[in-house]
Design a protein around this motif. Structure first.
Motif, PDB file in Angstrom:
ATOM      1  N   SER A 159       0.824  -1.207   0.000  1.00  0.00           N
ATOM      2  CA  SER A 159       0.000   0.000   0.000  1.00  0.00           C
ATOM      3  C   SER A 159       0.859   1.257   0.000  1.00  0.00           C
ATOM      4  O   SER A 159       0.580   2.217  -0.740  1.00  0.00           O
ATOM      5  CB  SER A 159      -0.929   0.012   1.220  1.00  0.00           C
ATOM      6  N   ARG A 160       1.898   1.260   0.822  1.00  0.00           N
ATOM      7  CA  ARG A 160       2.751   2.453   0.888  1.00  0.00           C
ATOM      8  C   ARG A 160       3.474   2.702  -0.433  1.00  0.00           C
ATOM      9  O   ARG A 160       3.652   3.846  -0.847  1.00  0.00           O
ATOM     10  CB  ARG A 160       3.748   2.308   2.036  1.00  0.00           C
TER      11      ARG A 160
ATOM     12  N   ALA B  88       0.781   3.875  -3.038  1.00  0.00           N
ATOM     13  CA  ALA B  88       0.212   5.186  -2.713  1.00  0.00           C
ATOM     14  C   ALA B  88       1.011   6.311  -3.361  1.00  0.00           C
ATOM     15  O   ALA B  88       0.459   7.376  -3.677  1.00  0.00           O
ATOM     16  CB  ALA B  88       0.155   5.377  -1.204  1.00  0.00           C
TER      17      ALA B  88
ATOM     18  N   LEU C  71      -0.458   7.350  -6.746  1.00  0.00           N
ATOM     19  CA  LEU C  71      -1.824   7.870  -6.817  1.00  0.00           C
ATOM     20  C   LEU C  71      -1.841   9.383  -6.982  1.00  0.00           C
ATOM     21  O   LEU C  71      -1.001  10.097  -6.416  1.00  0.00           O
ATOM     22  CB  LEU C  71      -2.602   7.508  -5.555  1.00  0.00           C
TER      23      LEU C  71
ATOM     24  N   ARG D  71      -5.162   9.773  -3.062  1.00  0.00           N
ATOM     25  CA  ARG D  71      -4.439   9.546  -1.805  1.00  0.00           C
ATOM     26  C   ARG D  71      -5.266  10.026  -0.626  1.00  0.00           C
ATOM     27  O   ARG D  71      -5.337   9.378   0.418  1.00  0.00           O
ATOM     28  CB  ARG D  71      -3.085  10.266  -1.833  1.00  0.00           C
TER      29      ARG D  71
ATOM     30  N   LEU E 251      -8.000   7.680   0.573  1.00  0.00           N
ATOM     31  CA  LEU E 251      -7.577   6.502   1.326  1.00  0.00           C
ATOM     32  C   LEU E 251      -6.910   6.858   2.652  1.00  0.00           C
ATOM     33  O   LEU E 251      -6.718   5.977   3.496  1.00  0.00           O
ATOM     34  CB  LEU E 251      -6.620   5.653   0.481  1.00  0.00           C
ATOM     35  N   ALA E 252      -6.535   8.118   2.826  1.00  0.00           N
ATOM     36  CA  ALA E 252      -5.865   8.538   4.058  1.00  0.00           C
ATOM     37  C   ALA E 252      -6.879   8.674   5.196  1.00  0.00           C
ATOM     38  O   ALA E 252      -7.991   9.198   5.008  1.00  0.00           O
ATOM     39  CB  ALA E 252      -5.146   9.867   3.843  1.00  0.00           C
TER      40      ALA E 252
ATOM     41  N   LEU F  14      -4.163  -0.230  -5.585  1.00  0.00           N
ATOM     42  CA  LEU F  14      -4.655   0.881  -4.779  1.00  0.00           C
ATOM     43  C   LEU F  14      -5.482   1.865  -5.609  1.00  0.00           C
ATOM     44  O   LEU F  14      -6.452   2.430  -5.116  1.00  0.00           O
ATOM     45  CB  LEU F  14      -3.479   1.606  -4.104  1.00  0.00           C
ATOM     46  N   LYS F  15      -5.112   2.066  -6.866  1.00  0.00           N
ATOM     47  CA  LYS F  15      -5.912   2.925  -7.738  1.00  0.00           C
ATOM     48  C   LYS F  15      -7.266   2.278  -7.993  1.00  0.00           C
ATOM     49  O   LYS F  15      -8.298   2.955  -8.016  1.00  0.00           O
ATOM     50  CB  LYS F  15      -5.172   3.168  -9.057  1.00  0.00           C
TER      51      LYS F  15
END
Length: 534
Positions: free
Chosen positions: A61-62, A65, A68, A73, A76-77, A194-195
């Motif tokens: 994930s990191r 991210a 993105l 970002r 998801l934060a 993640l996207k």
């Protein structure tokens, strides 16, 4: 005074931005208020992922991210949910996971909620949630994993290279087999996890907004468009090996894309045409309009004048990275380029042509100007002037306008996700005139809700009034994988029925990354475009 009191059920105070967006939308709506924030902290248990799995996916994930855009970002934060609700009107109620069902019911029922929306994973049991709200409990699910999780939303579709990712909205029942599916939609699967997850959460929010707005309008008599993506097999949460295999697959995909760029291998679109009294023919026998080096030709529309076909199309230049509208004709067995019809500071494509009151009009795609523009022909075929802006401050592409019944109809693909995709939803509007600046939205918008058939790819209107809407089919990392021809059976301000046509692929090319994404028939001529990797 707002009509509906809504409770948001979460598994802790720290939650991602997409949940805050939901709370803020409700706060600013005219009909709904966040009357309660129901917090039931999650407890670790046998269904929780192992520490090693969480660690591997945390690292993944990191890394992803960083790729993105800033807005995704933020979606998801995590931050405190209490920052996005009004302390004056919202009750914050902490519920213990092990709380007896009657006690939980009594505490929530005392709030007088009309609806509870469960966001993400919650340890609340069906027994505990029984009777919480007059309209029940709604919940979003992703990836056909367990209904109650969103941790790995969007992962499996990227891992398995699936064309589409599906999101579902449920009304939770007393038992799992009694859950009611309210809506399901899909989008074109993104290139990395993640996207894809951010897109899934964004689409889920829009599904809830649309369902709530329909509820507020009390449109029980208006049937929504059919749900065309079928459910797949339920999938388990991924484990350590899945993350490692995913990284290997992504590395292979990225290396392929890098090699393409180094070798300057582009997908170049060309235009084919064949004379036909029918809407379909053997495309491999078509005459081909080849673009010169450094350009591609796409989105053709044919318009017949004096029994002679004129092909209007997107003329894209790889150097300037911008499209113009060019015109060609066909006679004596050969195409002849006539010149440029439109060249504006912003990108142009999809030059849809129609006639009204003896005047020829064009609706090119002008998304780069955040507008839908109507252009009038002053000297056929190369001189045009702006007639009117039909819509402004809108991210819309591939607009078609036609007369059907008592109204003029405008069908267009609007991106509600601020630049993420125009391929997932089709919107309809109607008016008394094609030159109107006031178009009424269709009651069922968006009328098509998945990337299998949402994006316009042309239209065929027969003299008898039959309407065939051509649509693009999108694939994983494959824009314009195919085209379908779909018959519009019913179109009124409150109904839309479309019969799905077969999807046609560019298999006749027998080449890598073969594509086809446009089809138009008029005046005894059919035009289409196709592409492959060079």
């Amino acid at each position: 005074m707002k009509t509906y009191r809504v409770g948001l059920l979460v598994d802790g105070y720290e939650q991602p931005g997409w949940m805050h967006e939901m709370a803020e939308w409700l706060t600013h709506s005219q009909d709904f208020e966040v009357a309660a924030l129901l917090v039931m902290d999650a407890e670790g248990g046998e269904n929780s992922p192992r520490l090693s799995t969480r660690a591997l996916f945390g690292v993944l994930s990191r890394l992803e991210a960083r790729l993105l855009p800033a807005k995704q970002r933020m979606s998801l934060a995590c931050r405190d949910m209490r920052q996005s609700v009004s302390t004056d009107t919202t009750t914050v109620l902490a519920l213990a996971p092990g709380m007896p069902a009657p006690e939980a019911q009594n505490q929530v029922e005392a709030l007088g909620l009309d609806l509870v929306i469960m966001l993400g994973a919650s340890p609340a049991t069906r027994e505990q949630m029984a009777g919480w709200a007059r309209l029940g409990v709604w919940q979003l699910s992703y990836s056909d994993i367990a209904v109650a999780t969103s941790r790995y939303a969007g992962f499996w579709e990227v891992y398995q290279r699936e064309d589409h990712t599906t999101v579902k909205l449920w009304r939770v029942g007393p038992k799992e087999d009694q859950d009611e599916l309210l809506d399901q939609r899909s989008f074109n699967t993104e290139v990395f996890w993640l996207k894809n997850q951010a897109r899934a959460f964004s689409l889920g929010n829009f599904m809830v907004y649309d369902a709530l707005q329909a509820l507020a309008r009390v449109k029980q008599g208006v049937a929504p468009p059919g749900m065309q993506i079928m459910s797949g097999m339920r999938r388990e949460d991924p484990v350590e090996w899945d993350s490692a295999a995913y990284i290997a697959r992504q590395a292979w995909l990225m290396s392929d894309l890098i090699v393409r760029r180094i070798m300057k291998r582009n997908v170049r679109w060309r235009i084919g045409m064949f004379p036909s009294a029918r809407q379909q023919a053997v495309v491999s026998e078509a005459m081909v309009l080849q673009p010169p080096k450094g350009r591609f030709f796409a989105d053709p529309f044919v318009y017949t004048q004096d029994k002679k076909p004129y092909i209007f199309f997107e003329d894209y230049d790889f150097t300037s990275r911008k499209g113009t509208i060019s015109v060609a004709t066909y006679s004596d067995g050969a195409f002849r380029l006539l010149g440029t019809a439109l060249n504006l500071p912003y990108h142009l494509s999809f030059p849809y042509i129609f006639e009204h009151d003896g005047v020829t009009y064009m609706v090119p795609e002008t998304c780069g100007n955040r507008s839908i523009e109507l252009w009038k022909c002053t000297e056929f075929p190369l001189k045009w002037e702006l007639d009117v802006n039909l819509m402004t401050n809108i991210s819309a592409v591939d607009t078609i306008i036609f007369k059907h019944g008592e109204y003029w109809w405008l069908l267009t693909n609007i991106d509600r996700t601020d630049g993420q995709s125009h391929c997932d939803e089709l919107f309809a509007f109607f008016s008394d005139s094609p030159r109107s600046t006031e178009w009424t939205p269709h009651a069922c918008n968006p009328i098509v809700r998945n990337p299998m058939r949402a994006r316009n790819a042309g239209i065929v209107v027969s003299p008898s009034g039959e309407v065939i809407r051509c649509a693009q089919y999108q694939g994983f990392c494959h824009y314009g994988k195919g085209v379908s021809l779909n018959r519009i059976e019913e179109l009124s301000p409150s109904t839309y029925v479309e019969t799905d046509g077969e999807i046609h692929y560019a298999s006749f090319l027998r080449k890598r990354h073969a594509s086809m994404h446009h089809w138009h028939h008029q005046g005894g001529h059919t035009v289409f475009d196709f592409a492959y990797m060079e």
